[in-house]
Design an enzyme around this catalytic site. Structure first.
Site, short mmCIF file in Angstrom:
data_model
loop_
_atom_site.label_atom_id
_atom_site.label_comp_id
_atom_site.label_asym_id
_atom_site.label_seq_id
_atom_site.Cartn_x
_atom_site.Cartn_y
_atom_site.Cartn_z
N ASP A 44 26.98 -30.89 0.33
CA ASP A 44 27.05 -31.37 -1.05
C ASP A 44 27.11 -32.89 -1.07
OD1 ASP A 44 27.70 -30.54 -4.00
OD2 ASP A 44 29.07 -32.18 -3.52
N TYR A 49 27.21 -40.96 -4.38
CA TYR A 49 28.07 -41.06 -3.19
C TYR A 49 27.52 -42.10 -2.20
CZ TYR A 49 29.90 -36.47 -4.74
OH TYR A 49 30.43 -35.42 -5.46
N LYS A 74 22.91 -34.70 -6.65
CA LYS A 74 23.21 -34.73 -8.09
C LYS A 74 22.64 -35.98 -8.77
CE LYS A 74 27.68 -32.72 -6.84
NZ LYS A 74 28.10 -33.51 -5.67
N HIS A 107 25.20 -34.41 -12.65
CA HIS A 107 26.55 -34.68 -12.13
C HIS A 107 27.64 -34.55 -13.22
CE1 HIS A 107 28.48 -37.07 -8.59
NE2 HIS A 107 29.35 -36.25 -9.12
#
Ligand code: NAP
Length: 275
Positions: A44, A49, A74, A107
């Site tokens: 994930d 990120y 996402k 997201h």
């Protein structure tokens, strides 16, 4: 072998995955490779990120065939909108260095901006083109999901939500079950120590001769949710993955759920804005 779950589009994914938030740089790559070596097959990540390149590199370095790994990424808030979604996806795909992504999620819904319906339409285009095998959402409430389903006629395959013993999300899980949406649990360990230190959890762990963290992750699995714990440490990664050899009773599940208090940091989907 890890059990698999089937999505409403027929695709399958592992019943437990690996979260990669905060795993960046060379150390991050090494942690993700060790998770793959431990057996994880669901990764994930998210554009936000800033580690999609690390995830792609870890997959290549692991030597595991790409098609054996289920990769989720996402779409960030700043890229909501039809055309923006198509471009953002391409950025993620290039970062990952992959031909396709297994699961693409919105997201956060950002209801104030009110573009999540057209954003999901673009996700469906990506699915039709085979670039995203499955499409879903994250942090959507019942109301957001109902709008997508009513206005587009397609039900997201997954809703990834905050879910842990402090916030068991009973109502959302029921809604998901009624609509054949798979629940994924983010921050499944509640990110800190206090859940695994709870006497209720340590007592159950002792009874089953497992660790308190394993009790929490098994609780997710038996609720029917897919936990995606993150750990940078190989030993903890192995510990977190090893939750398919014991079973909690209904009473034990209820005692863990009784630890309910509140969200971790106030990530209310109606108001939280991440761009
Ligand atoms: P988490 O998985 O609940 O907890 C991670 C923390 O627990 C880390 O500090 C880790 O430390 C520690 N830990 C892990 N296993 C342990 C063990 N067996 N014993 C003791 N400590 C342990 O929190 P999270 O990273 O917030 O959530 C997991 C994933 O969910 C993220 O990585 C991300 O992929 C996803 N997520 C999604 C959203 C969203 O909005 N969709 C939001 C938040 C998170 P070490 O690393 O030092 O082991």
């Amino acid at each position: 072998m890890i059990p698999m779950k089937t999505l409403n589009d027929g695709n399958q994914l592992p019943a437990l995955g690996f979260g990669t938030y905060k795993l960046n740089g060379e150390d991050g790559i090494r942690s993700i490779v060790s998770a793959l070596e431990a057996g994880y097959r669901l990764l994930d990540t998210a554009l936000n990120y800033e580690n999609e390149k690390e995830v792609g590199e870890a997959i290549r370095r692991s030597g595991i065939p790409r098609e054996e790994i289920f990769v989720t990424t996402k779409l960030p808030g700043r890229h909501h909108g039809f055309d923006e979604t198509l471009l953002s996806f391409e950025e993620s795909r290039m970062n990952l260095g992959l031909d396709y992504v297994d699961l693409y999620l919105i997201h956060w819904p950002l209801p104030r901006i009110d573009k999540y319906v057209e954003t999901f339409k673009a996700m469906i285009t990506l699915r039709e083109e085979g670039l995203a095998r499955s499409v879903g959402v994250s942090n959507f409430t019942e109301e957001h999901l109902k709008r997508v389903i009513d206005e587009i006629g397609v039900t997201p395959a997954v809703n990834q939500i905050e879910l842990h013993p402090r916030f068991p999300q009973g109502a959302m899980r029921e809604f998901h079950a009624r609509h054949d949406i798979v629940t994924e649990s983010w921050s499944p360990l509640a990110r800190g120590n206090e859940v695994r230190d709870e006497p209720v959890v340590t007592a159950i762990a002792e009874k089953h001769a497992v660790t308190p963290t394993q009790v929490v992750l098994r609780w997710h699995v038996q609720l029917g949710a897919i936990p995606i714990p993150k750990s940078s440490t190989p030993e903890r990664q192995r510990e977190n993955f090893d939750v398919f050899g014991f079973e909690l009773s209904q009473d034990e599940i209820a005692s863990v759920s009784s630890l309910e208090s509140a969200r971790l940091w106030g990530g209310d989907p109606e108001t939280n804005e991440e761009f």
